[in-house]
Design a protein around this motif. Structure first.
Motif, PDB file in Angstrom:
ATOM      1  N   LEU A 447      42.234  41.091  47.503  1.00 21.99           N
ATOM      2  CA  LEU A 447      42.086  39.919  46.872  1.00 21.99           C
ATOM      3  C   LEU A 447      42.813  39.910  45.222  1.00 21.99           C
ATOM      4  CD1 LEU A 447      40.492  37.334  46.247  1.00 21.99           C
ATOM      5  CD2 LEU A 447      38.631  38.800  44.821  1.00 21.99           C
ATOM      6  N   GLY A 448      43.746  38.973  45.084  1.00 24.14           N
ATOM      7  CA  GLY A 448      44.556  38.891  44.082  1.00 24.14           C
ATOM      8  C   GLY A 448      45.825  39.614  44.017  1.00 24.14           C
ATOM      9  N   LEU A 449      46.016  40.358  45.163  1.00 28.56           N
ATOM     10  CA  LEU A 449      47.445  41.174  45.028  1.00 28.56           C
ATOM     11  C   LEU A 449      48.496  40.398  44.934  1.00 28.56           C
ATOM     12  CD1 LEU A 449      46.646  44.050  47.228  1.00 28.56           C
ATOM     13  CD2 LEU A 449      46.732  44.107  44.889  1.00 28.56           C
ATOM     14  N   ASN A 450      48.302  39.137  45.706  1.00 31.76           N
ATOM     15  CA  ASN A 450      49.733  38.137  45.600  1.00 31.76           C
ATOM     16  C   ASN A 450      49.561  37.032  44.339  1.00 31.76           C
ATOM     17  OD1 ASN A 450      50.862  39.275  47.802  1.00 31.76           O
ATOM     18  ND2 ASN A 450      49.235  38.066  49.152  1.00 31.76           N
ATOM     19  N   TRP A 451      48.568  37.148  43.539  1.00 26.06           N
ATOM     20  CA  TRP A 451      48.550  36.411  42.421  1.00 26.06           C
ATOM     21  C   TRP A 451      49.603  36.549  41.246  1.00 26.06           C
ATOM     22  CZ3 TRP A 451      42.413  36.183  41.668  1.00 26.06           C
ATOM     23  CH2 TRP A 451      41.746  35.784  42.669  1.00 26.06           C
ATOM     24  N   ASN A 452      49.671  35.815  40.444  1.00 26.91           N
ATOM     25  CA  ASN A 452      50.416  36.141  39.123  1.00 26.91           C
ATOM     26  C   ASN A 452      49.523  37.152  38.374  1.00 26.91           C
ATOM     27  OD1 ASN A 452      50.626  35.544  36.195  1.00 26.91           O
ATOM     28  ND2 ASN A 452      52.281  34.721  36.984  1.00 26.91           N
ATOM     29  N   SER A 453      50.260  38.082  37.779  1.00 26.46           N
ATOM     30  CA  SER A 453      49.663  39.125  37.158  1.00 26.46           C
ATOM     31  C   SER A 453      48.824  38.720  36.410  1.00 26.46           C
ATOM     32  CB  SER A 453      50.585  40.346  36.436  1.00 26.46           C
ATOM     33  OG  SER A 453      51.470  39.627  35.523  1.00 26.46           O
ATOM     34  N   MET A 454      48.813  37.686  35.362  1.00 24.74           N
ATOM     35  CA  MET A 454      47.826  37.336  34.384  1.00 24.74           C
ATOM     36  C   MET A 454      46.550  36.812  35.145  1.00 24.74           C
ATOM     37  SD  MET A 454      48.320  33.825  31.798  1.00 24.74           S
ATOM     38  CE  MET A 454      47.920  32.746  33.079  1.00 24.74           C
ATOM     39  N   PHE A 455      46.625  36.116  36.170  1.00 26.16           N
ATOM     40  CA  PHE A 455      45.462  35.784  36.939  1.00 26.16           C
ATOM     41  C   PHE A 455      44.702  36.868  37.431  1.00 26.16           C
ATOM     42  CE2 PHE A 455      47.877  31.906  37.306  1.00 26.16           C
ATOM     43  CZ  PHE A 455      46.945  30.953  36.394  1.00 26.16           C
ATOM     44  N   ARG A 456      45.488  37.905  38.129  1.00 31.59           N
ATOM     45  CA  ARG A 456      44.958  39.274  38.714  1.00 31.59           C
ATOM     46  C   ARG A 456      44.026  40.010  37.497  1.00 31.59           C
ATOM     47  NH1 ARG A 456      49.125  40.862  40.764  1.00 31.59           N
ATOM     48  NH2 ARG A 456      49.916  42.454  39.311  1.00 31.59           N
ATOM     49  N   TYR A 457      44.799  40.205  36.464  1.00 27.71           N
ATOM     50  CA  TYR A 457      44.071  40.934  35.370  1.00 27.71           C
ATOM     51  C   TYR A 457      43.067  40.250  34.910  1.00 27.71           C
ATOM     52  CZ  TYR A 457      47.500  44.524  35.753  1.00 27.71           C
ATOM     53  OH  TYR A 457      48.449  45.618  36.213  1.00 27.71           O
ATOM     54  N   THR A 458      43.178  38.900  34.838  1.00 28.95           N
ATOM     55  CA  THR A 458      41.825  38.025  34.340  1.00 28.95           C
ATOM     56  C   THR A 458      40.637  38.400  35.324  1.00 28.95           C
ATOM     57  OG1 THR A 458      43.156  36.312  33.365  1.00 28.95           O
ATOM     58  CG2 THR A 458      41.001  35.816  33.890  1.00 28.95           C
ATOM     59  N   MET A 459      40.761  38.440  36.544  1.00 28.63           N
ATOM     60  CA  MET A 459      39.825  38.663  37.533  1.00 28.63           C
ATOM     61  C   MET A 459      39.053  39.934  37.119  1.00 28.63           C
ATOM     62  SD  MET A 459      39.935  39.372  41.726  1.00 28.63           S
ATOM     63  CE  MET A 459      40.924  40.864  41.420  1.00 28.63           C
ATOM     64  N   TYR A 460      39.896  41.149  36.701  1.00 27.65           N
ATOM     65  CA  TYR A 460      39.560  42.394  36.518  1.00 27.65           C
ATOM     66  C   TYR A 460      38.660  42.492  35.222  1.00 27.65           C
ATOM     67  CZ  TYR A 460      43.186  44.335  39.682  1.00 27.65           C
ATOM     68  OH  TYR A 460      43.886  44.444  40.941  1.00 27.65           O
ATOM     69  N   LEU A 461      39.064  41.505  34.507  1.00 27.34           N
ATOM     70  CA  LEU A 461      38.696  41.451  32.883  1.00 27.34           C
ATOM     71  C   LEU A 461      37.269  40.978  33.170  1.00 27.34           C
ATOM     72  CD1 LEU A 461      38.590  41.725  30.022  1.00 27.34           C
ATOM     73  CD2 LEU A 461      39.650  39.539  29.736  1.00 27.34           C
ATOM     74  N   ILE A 462      37.062  39.748  34.126  1.00 26.41           N
ATOM     75  CA  ILE A 462      35.773  39.260  34.224  1.00 26.41           C
ATOM     76  C   ILE A 462      34.579  40.106  34.914  1.00 26.41           C
ATOM     77  CG2 ILE A 462      34.718  37.179  35.744  1.00 26.41           C
ATOM     78  CD1 ILE A 462      37.133  35.669  35.325  1.00 26.41           C
TER      79      ILE A 462
END
Length: 482
Positions: A447-462
């Protein structure tokens, strides 16, 4: 030491830095560090029980060496049974002494004979069921000539006490984990990142899902006389997600932590609540224990070979023993027997291996038949969990009878029911994420590996924010009591 504690948050990076930057020049030094770290991790709870792990390690290491030098079959069997009796003897004493004594006294009282005997105030060592089975698998495999016995005592000690999976699994086979202590480990950034992702998801399952479900499950189960049948169903559902989030969360943290140190542990959960039948459920739930009983008890008994009676007998033995492994209470035995009853029709009809693939493998959603099968299997599982969670058989039966009453149609109401609605929404979100990730080893592996890094790290932050927002309940891992 708990995975969800500040102690572990400090312990893990210290061990990690020592392992890769100070002891990285020597495999033996790395293994020795793992032993020291593992004994520190376990001794944090109660240092007195370190002697049990050390004794079990010495016994099985010595018997393994002795088996390698012994060709006489009778003497080999004596060595094997020495290991079995010593290991199961310790397990039986600490876990089952009072249970057997109480039932022995009660059995004689039924015939009018009163026996005076005092139970002992025995503290159950955390994780004894797990590391006992792990060392036993080593001895049995060496006896069967499926594994070469090790001459490296430090490596074997590290295998027995490996801290990520020491107290609640997965129960690793020596054939998988032990050779990894002989092989030079090289730090791989991608592997470490993947490990951190799995740790993060495991913490989410434990802290956000399991610990919060535990609050409401405890309220309802502990006061079941006060609630309607519909509320009791809700309590059973809360416990269903509590035990899954708690135990699979522990396994995710254990597997992810192991990956940080260059080790690969076996998958222990494979999205069991999406199973289409009970046989599939048991191939996906607590996989390391299910396969242990299959290989070391079920198959030696004859498995599914032989007469129908033998098949029925073997199924009941493996499920009842599995239930009893979980704890010294008749509720666990009945829980095991219930699952045996669920499993038997599939075995006898030859349909127990019908669903070996992932449900809706190439689709986003299941078809109506798959959905119906999942709902039936899930409902049977929820019902069985009532016996697993209940304090005793009287509580379990009373809880069950209250469910199947007129109040089953009432709107569920209980203390703190308003705040529980938010947790129910989180459970729905959790189910969706698990469903989308069901083809992988853990839900957010891809999940999120192909996303823009900003969105991926936002997921981790959430996820991290949710951990702090919903944390603080300080619920111990359920399987520590087993």
């Amino acid at each position: 030491m708990l995975f969800n504690s500040l102690d572990f948050a400090l312990f893990l990076p210290i061990v990690f830095l020592l392992y890769w930057f100070i002891f990285n020049k020597s495999l033996k030094l790395q293994n020795a560090l793992i032993v020291v770290a593992s004994y520190t991790f376990y001794g944090w709870w109660d240092w007195r029980f370190l002697s049990l792990i050390l004794f079990s390690t010495i016994v099985d290491y010595s018997i393994g060496v002795a088996l390698s030098k012994q060709e006489h079959q009778t003497k080999r069997k004596v060595l094997l049974w020495t290991s079995i009796l010593i290991n199961l003897g310790f397990l039986g004493f600490f876990k089952y002494y009072n249970f057997f004594l109480d039932n022995f006294i009660e059995a004689f009282s039924l015939f009018g004979t009163q026996i005076q005997a005092n139970t002992l105030n025995i503290i159950l060592p955390v994780g004894i069921s797990f590391y006992t089975f792990q060392t036993l698998s080593y001895t049995i495999d060496v006896y069967r000539n499926k594994l070469e016995p090790t001459k490296d005592f430090v490596a074997f000690s590290a295998f027995v006490s490996f801290f990520p999976q020491l107290v609640a699994g997965p129960i690793e086979r020596a054939s998988n984990l032990l050779p990894q202590f002989y092989t030079e480990r090289v730090f791989r950034y991608e592997k470490a990142v993947d490990g951190m992702r799995q740790i993060l998801w495991g913490l989410f399952k434990k802290i956000v899902i399991a610990d919060n479900c535990a609050q409401y499950a405890n309220i309802i189960f502990n006061n079941s006389d006060d609630y309607s049948g519909s509320t009791l169903v809700l309590g059973a559902l809360f416990f269903t997600f509590q035990i899954y989030g708690d135990f699979s969360g522990y396994s995710d943290i254990a597997i992810g932590t192991s990956r940080l140190f260059g080790f690969d542990l076996k998958q222990n959960f494979a999205f069991p609540y999406f199973s289409r039948d009970i046989a599939e459920f048991w191939r996906r739930w607590h996989i390391s224990l299910s396969t242990w009983f299959r290989d070391y008890l079920y198959i030696p008994l004859g498995g599914s070979r032989g007469s129908k009676w033998n098949q029925v007998r073997n199924v009941f033995i493996i499920f009842i023993v599995s239930g009893f492994w979980h704890g010294a209470n008749w509720t666990f035995i009945v829980w095991g027997a219930l699952n045996a009853i669920y499993f038997l029709p599939m075995l006898l009809s030859g349909k127990n291996r019908n669903n070996l693939d992932v449900v809706a493998q190439e689709k986003y959603l299941p078809n109506l038949k798959e959905l119906g099968s999942m709902l039936v299997t899930f409902s049977l599982t929820v019902f069985a969990w009532i016996f697993f969670r209940a304090e005793n058989m009287e509580h379990a039966l009373d809880y069950t009878f209250r469910i199947f009453s007129k109040s089953l149609l009432n709107y569920p109401v209980f203390e703190k029911d308003d705040s529980a609605k938010l947790i129910l929404l989180l459970i729905v979100l959790f189910i969706i994420i698990e469903w989308l990730g069901r083809r992988h080893k853990y839900a957010i592996e891809q999940l999120g590996l192909n996303w823009n890094s900003m969105f991926r790290y936002t997921m981790y932050l959430i996820i991290i924010i949710l951990l702090f927002w919903f944390g603080g309940n300080d619920q111990q891992f359920i399987y520590f009591q087993f």
